[in-house]
Design an enzyme around this catalytic site. Structure first.
Site, PDB file in Angstrom:
ATOM      1  N   ARG A 106       0.820  -1.212   0.000  1.00  0.00           N
ATOM      2  CA  ARG A 106       0.000   0.000   0.000  1.00  0.00           C
ATOM      3  C   ARG A 106       0.852   1.260   0.000  1.00  0.00           C
ATOM      4  O   ARG A 106       0.517   2.247  -0.672  1.00  0.00           O
ATOM      5  CB  ARG A 106      -0.931  -0.019   1.220  1.00  0.00           C
ATOM      6  CG  ARG A 106      -1.872   1.185   1.311  1.00  0.00           C
ATOM      7  CD  ARG A 106      -2.593   1.463   0.006  1.00  0.00           C
ATOM      8  NE  ARG A 106      -3.227   0.271  -0.570  1.00  0.00           N
ATOM      9  CZ  ARG A 106      -3.630   0.172  -1.830  1.00  0.00           C
ATOM     10  NH1 ARG A 106      -3.436   1.183  -2.664  1.00  0.00           N
ATOM     11  NH2 ARG A 106      -4.194  -0.936  -2.264  1.00  0.00           N
ATOM     12  N   LYS A 141       1.791  25.055  -4.187  1.00  0.00           N
ATOM     13  CA  LYS A 141       0.610  24.389  -3.624  1.00  0.00           C
ATOM     14  C   LYS A 141       0.819  22.884  -3.712  1.00  0.00           C
ATOM     15  O   LYS A 141       0.232  22.189  -4.542  1.00  0.00           O
ATOM     16  CB  LYS A 141      -0.646  24.831  -4.363  1.00  0.00           C
ATOM     17  CG  LYS A 141      -0.944  26.314  -4.187  1.00  0.00           C
ATOM     18  CD  LYS A 141      -2.122  26.753  -5.025  1.00  0.00           C
ATOM     19  CE  LYS A 141      -2.370  28.252  -4.894  1.00  0.00           C
ATOM     20  NZ  LYS A 141      -3.481  28.724  -5.754  1.00  0.00           N
ATOM     21  N   LYS A 173       3.472  39.590  -3.532  1.00  0.00           N
ATOM     22  CA  LYS A 173       2.030  39.402  -3.672  1.00  0.00           C
ATOM     23  C   LYS A 173       1.295  40.402  -2.786  1.00  0.00           C
ATOM     24  O   LYS A 173       1.904  41.098  -1.969  1.00  0.00           O
ATOM     25  CB  LYS A 173       1.648  37.964  -3.301  1.00  0.00           C
ATOM     26  CG  LYS A 173       2.271  36.912  -4.210  1.00  0.00           C
ATOM     27  CD  LYS A 173       1.699  35.542  -3.901  1.00  0.00           C
ATOM     28  CE  LYS A 173       2.226  34.498  -4.872  1.00  0.00           C
ATOM     29  NZ  LYS A 173       1.562  33.181  -4.691  1.00  0.00           N
ATOM     30  N   GLU A 209       3.332  39.925  -8.627  1.00  0.00           N
ATOM     31  CA  GLU A 209       1.945  39.601  -8.982  1.00  0.00           C
ATOM     32  C   GLU A 209       1.134  40.891  -9.044  1.00  0.00           C
ATOM     33  O   GLU A 209       1.192  41.707  -8.126  1.00  0.00           O
ATOM     34  CB  GLU A 209       1.366  38.659  -7.929  1.00  0.00           C
ATOM     35  CG  GLU A 209       0.010  38.084  -8.275  1.00  0.00           C
ATOM     36  CD  GLU A 209      -0.423  37.060  -7.234  1.00  0.00           C
ATOM     37  OE1 GLU A 209      -0.079  35.874  -7.397  1.00  0.00           O
ATOM     38  OE2 GLU A 209      -1.084  37.461  -6.252  1.00  0.00           O
TER      39      GLU A 209
END
Length: 299
Positions: A106, A141, A173, A209
Protein backbone atom coordinates in the site's frame (compact mmCIF):
# COMPACT_ATOMS: atom_id res chain seq x y z
CA UNK A 1 16.72 32.81 -14.19
CA UNK A 2 16.96 29.16 -15.18
CA UNK A 3 14.23 26.56 -14.84
CA UNK A 4 15.00 23.23 -13.29
CA UNK A 5 15.91 20.57 -15.82
CA UNK A 6 12.84 19.12 -17.56
CA UNK A 7 13.63 15.73 -16.02
CA UNK A 8 16.37 14.41 -13.78
CA UNK A 9 16.83 11.09 -12.02
CA UNK A 10 15.59 10.89 -8.44
CA UNK A 11 18.25 10.67 -5.75
CA UNK A 12 16.42 7.95 -3.87
CA UNK A 13 18.66 8.10 -0.80
CA UNK A 14 17.19 11.53 -0.06
CA UNK A 15 13.76 9.98 0.39
CA UNK A 16 14.61 7.10 2.73
CA UNK A 17 13.34 9.02 5.81
CA UNK A 18 10.05 9.66 3.99
CA UNK A 19 9.73 5.99 3.04
CA UNK A 20 10.53 4.83 6.58
CA UNK A 21 7.93 7.21 7.99
CA UNK A 22 5.31 6.08 5.47
CA UNK A 23 5.92 2.40 6.23
CA UNK A 24 5.80 3.08 9.96
CA UNK A 25 2.55 5.03 9.56
CA UNK A 26 1.02 1.95 7.90
CA UNK A 27 2.36 -0.42 10.56
CA UNK A 28 4.26 -2.37 7.93
CA UNK A 29 6.61 -4.00 10.44
CA UNK A 30 3.62 -5.30 12.47
CA UNK A 31 1.34 -6.61 9.73
CA UNK A 32 -0.95 -8.92 11.69
CA UNK A 33 -2.57 -10.43 8.61
CA UNK A 34 0.58 -11.55 6.82
CA UNK A 35 2.08 -12.77 10.08
CA UNK A 36 -0.95 -14.98 10.61
CA UNK A 37 -1.33 -16.27 7.06
CA UNK A 38 1.91 -16.07 5.06
CA UNK A 39 4.68 -18.50 6.04
CA UNK A 40 7.89 -16.89 7.23
CA UNK A 41 10.50 -17.25 4.51
CA UNK A 42 7.96 -17.55 1.67
CA UNK A 43 9.15 -15.89 -1.53
CA UNK A 44 6.98 -14.16 -4.11
CA UNK A 45 6.98 -12.29 -7.40
CA UNK A 46 4.58 -9.42 -8.03
CA UNK A 47 3.94 -6.87 -10.76
CA UNK A 48 2.72 -3.30 -10.40
CA UNK A 49 0.36 -2.67 -13.30
CA UNK A 50 -1.33 0.44 -14.68
CA UNK A 51 -5.09 -0.06 -14.80
CA UNK A 52 -5.48 3.04 -16.95
CA UNK A 53 -3.32 5.07 -19.32
CA UNK A 54 -1.07 7.73 -17.83
CA UNK A 55 2.49 8.97 -17.33
CA UNK A 56 5.12 7.29 -15.15
CA UNK A 57 6.68 9.16 -12.23
CA UNK A 58 8.54 8.20 -9.08
CA UNK A 59 9.19 4.58 -10.04
CA UNK A 60 12.67 4.57 -8.48
CA UNK A 61 11.06 4.87 -5.03
CA UNK A 62 9.62 1.35 -5.21
CA UNK A 63 12.89 -0.56 -4.78
CA UNK A 64 14.08 1.15 -1.56
CA UNK A 65 10.58 0.94 -0.12
CA UNK A 66 10.41 -2.83 -0.57
CA UNK A 67 14.06 -3.19 0.53
CA UNK A 68 13.43 -1.42 3.82
CA UNK A 69 11.36 -4.48 4.73
CA UNK A 70 13.38 -7.05 2.78
CA UNK A 71 16.97 -6.00 1.97
CA UNK A 72 17.20 -8.89 -0.52
CA UNK A 73 14.18 -7.76 -2.55
CA UNK A 74 14.92 -6.97 -6.18
CA UNK A 75 12.91 -4.67 -8.41
CA UNK A 76 13.00 -4.59 -12.21
CA UNK A 77 11.58 -1.49 -13.87
CA UNK A 78 9.74 -1.98 -17.15
CA UNK A 79 9.00 1.72 -17.60
CA UNK A 80 10.83 4.93 -16.83
CA UNK A 81 9.76 8.26 -15.44
CA UNK A 82 8.23 10.52 -18.07
CA UNK A 83 7.13 7.64 -20.31
CA UNK A 84 3.55 7.11 -21.39
CA UNK A 85 1.81 4.12 -19.85
CA UNK A 86 -0.91 2.08 -21.51
CA UNK A 87 -3.73 0.45 -19.58
CA UNK A 88 -2.56 -3.00 -18.53
CA UNK A 89 1.14 -2.16 -18.82
CA UNK A 90 3.59 -3.40 -16.19
CA UNK A 91 5.54 -0.64 -14.48
CA UNK A 92 7.81 -2.89 -12.46
CA UNK A 93 8.30 -6.38 -11.06
CA UNK A 94 9.42 -7.11 -7.50
CA UNK A 95 10.87 -10.39 -6.28
CA UNK A 96 11.48 -11.03 -2.61
CA UNK A 97 9.93 -12.09 0.66
CA UNK A 98 6.18 -12.47 0.30
CA UNK A 99 5.56 -10.85 3.69
CA UNK A 100 7.61 -7.77 2.80
CA UNK A 101 5.97 -7.36 -0.59
CA UNK A 102 2.47 -7.49 0.89
CA UNK A 103 3.31 -5.24 3.84
CA UNK A 104 4.92 -2.57 1.61
CA UNK A 105 2.25 -2.85 -1.11
CA UNK A 106 0.00 0.00 0.00
CA UNK A 107 2.82 2.44 0.74
CA UNK A 108 4.41 1.84 -2.67
CA UNK A 109 1.09 2.10 -4.49
CA UNK A 110 0.04 5.25 -2.62
CA UNK A 111 3.24 7.03 -3.60
CA UNK A 112 3.28 5.87 -7.20
CA UNK A 113 -0.44 6.45 -7.76
CA UNK A 114 -0.09 10.02 -6.56
CA UNK A 115 3.09 10.88 -8.44
CA UNK A 116 1.93 9.22 -11.67
CA UNK A 117 -1.34 11.10 -11.22
CA UNK A 118 0.47 14.44 -10.97
CA UNK A 119 2.52 13.62 -14.08
CA UNK A 120 -0.59 12.55 -15.98
CA UNK A 121 -2.61 15.63 -14.99
CA UNK A 122 0.32 17.84 -15.94
CA UNK A 123 0.56 16.14 -19.34
CA UNK A 124 -3.05 16.98 -20.16
CA UNK A 125 -2.32 20.69 -19.64
CA UNK A 126 0.96 20.51 -21.53
CA UNK A 127 -0.72 18.86 -24.51
CA UNK A 128 -3.29 21.67 -24.59
CA UNK A 129 -0.41 24.15 -24.96
CA UNK A 130 1.57 22.35 -27.67
CA UNK A 131 0.47 24.65 -30.49
CA UNK A 132 1.10 27.85 -28.52
CA UNK A 133 4.71 27.67 -27.30
CA UNK A 134 3.71 28.70 -23.78
CA UNK A 135 5.15 26.79 -20.82
CA UNK A 136 3.17 25.26 -18.00
CA UNK A 137 4.48 25.90 -14.46
CA UNK A 138 3.59 24.44 -11.11
CA UNK A 139 3.24 26.40 -7.85
CA UNK A 140 4.08 25.90 -4.16
CA UNK A 141 0.61 24.39 -3.62
CA UNK A 142 2.10 21.00 -2.85
CA UNK A 143 1.65 18.32 -0.21
CA UNK A 144 3.86 19.11 2.82
CA UNK A 145 6.91 16.87 2.72
CA UNK A 146 6.33 15.82 -0.89
CA UNK A 147 7.23 19.02 -2.75
CA UNK A 148 10.38 17.77 -4.45
CA UNK A 149 8.68 14.58 -5.55
CA UNK A 150 5.58 16.36 -6.81
CA UNK A 151 7.68 18.87 -8.72
CA UNK A 152 9.66 15.95 -10.18
CA UNK A 153 6.34 14.47 -11.30
CA UNK A 154 5.42 17.79 -12.95
CA UNK A 155 8.63 17.58 -14.97
CA UNK A 156 7.79 13.98 -15.86
CA UNK A 157 4.55 15.30 -17.34
CA UNK A 158 6.38 17.93 -19.39
CA UNK A 159 5.79 20.91 -17.10
CA UNK A 160 8.28 23.29 -15.52
CA UNK A 161 8.97 24.25 -11.94
CA UNK A 162 8.38 27.58 -10.29
CA UNK A 163 10.65 28.28 -7.34
CA UNK A 164 11.18 25.27 -5.11
CA UNK A 165 10.88 27.35 -1.97
CA UNK A 166 10.82 30.82 -0.49
CA UNK A 167 14.62 31.21 -0.64
CA UNK A 168 14.81 30.79 -4.42
CA UNK A 169 13.31 34.12 -5.54
CA UNK A 170 11.51 37.23 -4.42
CA UNK A 171 7.83 37.03 -5.30
CA UNK A 172 5.74 40.03 -4.30
CA UNK A 173 2.03 39.40 -3.67
CA UNK A 174 -0.80 41.46 -2.23
CA UNK A 175 -0.48 40.02 1.29
CA UNK A 176 3.14 41.20 1.39
CA UNK A 177 1.90 44.70 0.56
CA UNK A 178 -0.76 44.69 3.27
CA UNK A 179 1.74 43.39 5.83
CA UNK A 180 4.35 45.99 4.89
CA UNK A 181 2.27 49.05 4.01
CA UNK A 182 -1.32 48.34 5.02
CA UNK A 183 -2.46 48.71 1.44
CA UNK A 184 -1.98 47.37 -2.06
CA UNK A 185 -1.84 49.25 -5.37
CA UNK A 186 0.78 50.59 -7.78
CA UNK A 187 2.75 52.71 -5.30
CA UNK A 188 3.00 49.87 -2.78
CA UNK A 189 4.18 47.47 -5.50
CA UNK A 190 6.92 49.85 -6.60
CA UNK A 191 8.12 50.33 -3.03
CA UNK A 192 8.14 46.56 -2.48
CA UNK A 193 10.20 46.06 -5.64
CA UNK A 194 12.75 48.63 -4.50
CA UNK A 195 13.03 46.96 -1.10
CA UNK A 196 13.54 43.54 -2.67
CA UNK A 197 16.29 44.87 -4.92
CA UNK A 198 18.04 46.49 -1.98
CA UNK A 199 17.85 43.46 0.31
CA UNK A 200 18.07 40.35 -1.88
CA UNK A 201 21.39 38.95 -3.15
CA UNK A 202 22.45 40.06 -6.61
CA UNK A 203 20.92 37.93 -9.33
CA UNK A 204 17.88 36.92 -7.28
CA UNK A 205 14.90 36.50 -9.63
CA UNK A 206 12.12 39.00 -9.01
CA UNK A 207 8.50 38.03 -9.63
CA UNK A 208 5.64 40.44 -9.05
CA UNK A 209 1.95 39.60 -8.98
CA UNK A 210 -0.45 42.25 -10.29
CA UNK A 211 -4.24 42.31 -10.25
CA UNK A 212 -4.97 45.32 -12.50
CA UNK A 213 -3.60 46.94 -15.62
CA UNK A 214 -2.78 50.02 -13.53
CA UNK A 215 -0.55 47.91 -11.31
CA UNK A 216 1.00 46.32 -14.38
CA UNK A 217 1.96 49.69 -15.84
CA UNK A 218 3.66 50.70 -12.59
CA UNK A 219 5.58 47.42 -12.41
CA UNK A 220 6.72 47.52 -16.03
CA UNK A 221 8.67 50.67 -15.34
CA UNK A 222 10.71 48.72 -12.76
CA UNK A 223 12.06 46.01 -15.13
CA UNK A 224 11.26 42.91 -13.13
CA UNK A 225 11.85 39.36 -14.39
CA UNK A 226 8.33 37.96 -14.41
CA UNK A 227 4.98 39.70 -14.04
CA UNK A 228 2.21 37.39 -12.87
CA UNK A 229 -1.23 38.40 -14.10
CA UNK A 230 -3.43 37.20 -11.26
CA UNK A 231 -7.03 36.53 -12.20
CA UNK A 232 -6.91 38.61 -15.40
CA UNK A 233 -9.65 37.91 -17.91
CA UNK A 234 -8.62 37.22 -21.49
CA UNK A 235 -9.28 40.78 -22.63
CA UNK A 236 -6.97 42.23 -20.00
CA UNK A 237 -4.35 39.58 -20.73
CA UNK A 238 -4.29 40.72 -24.36
CA UNK A 239 -3.97 44.35 -23.21
CA UNK A 240 -1.12 43.36 -20.90
CA UNK A 241 0.69 41.57 -23.73
CA UNK A 242 0.33 44.64 -25.92
CA UNK A 243 1.83 46.86 -23.19
CA UNK A 244 4.83 44.56 -22.73
CA UNK A 245 5.49 44.17 -26.45
CA UNK A 246 5.68 47.97 -26.74
CA UNK A 247 8.67 48.01 -24.37
CA UNK A 248 12.27 47.90 -25.57
CA UNK A 249 14.16 44.71 -24.65
CA UNK A 250 14.79 43.17 -22.23
CA UNK A 251 11.10 42.67 -21.52
CA UNK A 252 9.66 40.83 -18.53
CA UNK A 253 7.97 37.50 -19.06
CA UNK A 254 4.22 37.45 -18.57
CA UNK A 255 2.59 34.66 -16.61
CA UNK A 256 -1.13 34.00 -16.36
CA UNK A 257 -2.06 32.69 -12.92
CA UNK A 258 -5.12 32.20 -10.78
CA UNK A 259 -8.09 30.16 -11.87
CA UNK A 260 -6.69 28.84 -15.15
CA UNK A 261 -8.36 25.52 -16.00
CA UNK A 262 -7.89 22.85 -18.62
CA UNK A 263 -10.78 24.40 -20.53
CA UNK A 264 -9.21 27.88 -20.59
CA UNK A 265 -5.45 27.23 -20.59
CA UNK A 266 -5.06 27.23 -24.38
CA UNK A 267 -6.93 30.52 -24.72
CA UNK A 268 -4.69 32.18 -22.14
CA UNK A 269 -1.62 30.95 -23.97
CA UNK A 270 -2.98 32.13 -27.30
CA UNK A 271 -3.44 35.59 -25.78
CA UNK A 272 0.35 35.89 -25.79
CA UNK A 273 1.72 35.02 -22.33
CA UNK A 274 4.87 32.92 -22.20
CA UNK A 275 4.06 31.18 -18.92
CA UNK A 276 0.97 29.78 -17.22
CA UNK A 277 0.99 28.54 -13.62
CA UNK A 278 -1.61 26.07 -12.42
CA UNK A 279 -1.74 24.91 -8.81
CA UNK A 280 -4.23 22.18 -9.66
CA UNK A 281 -1.61 20.02 -11.35
CA UNK A 282 -0.24 19.21 -7.89
CA UNK A 283 -2.99 19.90 -5.38
CA UNK A 284 -5.89 18.40 -7.34
CA UNK A 285 -4.35 15.73 -9.55
CA UNK A 286 -6.41 12.51 -9.59
CA UNK A 287 -4.40 9.45 -8.58
CA UNK A 288 -3.54 7.08 -11.41
CA UNK A 289 -5.16 3.68 -10.92
CA UNK A 290 -2.38 1.15 -10.25
CA UNK A 291 -2.47 -2.29 -8.68
CA UNK A 292 -0.03 -4.88 -7.36
CA UNK A 293 -0.65 -8.39 -8.69
CA UNK A 294 1.04 -11.24 -6.89
CA UNK A 295 1.95 -14.13 -9.18
CA UNK A 296 2.16 -16.60 -6.28
CA UNK A 297 4.64 -17.52 -3.60
CA UNK A 298 6.90 -20.41 -2.66
CA UNK A 299 8.00 -21.48 0.77
Amino acid sequence: MDDLAPLAALEVARYLPLLRAALAEDGASHDLTVAAIVPEGAMATADIVAKEAGVAAGLALAAPCFQLLDPQARVEQHAHDGEDLAAGERLLTVKGGARAILSAERTVLNLLRHLCGVATHTRTFVEALLATGARLYDTRKTTPGLRELEKHAVRCGGGFNHRMGLADACMVKDNHLYAAFGRSGPAALVEAILRCRAAAPDGTPLYVEVETLEELEAVLAQRVDVVMLDGFDLGDVRRAVKLVRALPPPRPLLEATGGVTLETVEAYAAAGVQRISVGAITHSAPALDLSLRLRGSTA
